[in-house]
Write a protein that holds these residues in place. Sequence first.
Motif: not given
Length: 100
Positions: A21-32
């Motif tokens: 969950q932490g990895y996914r949340l951290q990388n969601s900004g990069e994806m956006i």
Amino acid sequence: MLGWLLIALAAFLGYQAGRYQGYRLQNSGEMIVRRAIQQTCTGPNWHLLNNVTLPTADGTTQIDHILVSRFGVFVLETKHYSGWVFGEEKSSQWTQMLGN
């Protein structure tokens, strides 16, 4: 014995789920940011590199996005924060302000 095994298994699975969950949340900004760049900077004049790892004297460093164009080279570090973020280019610490 079976009870302790189930507790250990539940703890392990909970730990792994939290890390994911932490990895996914951290990388969601990069994806956006990546999607926004891909939608706006199109054509042969723009080249986007994502998640670039470079060697340094101390090991390695990771760059989120490098956008190369005829207008220049833009290096982007992405943070998925709320509120306002204040800092200076060479400052080692920045300030995040939430709300008013």
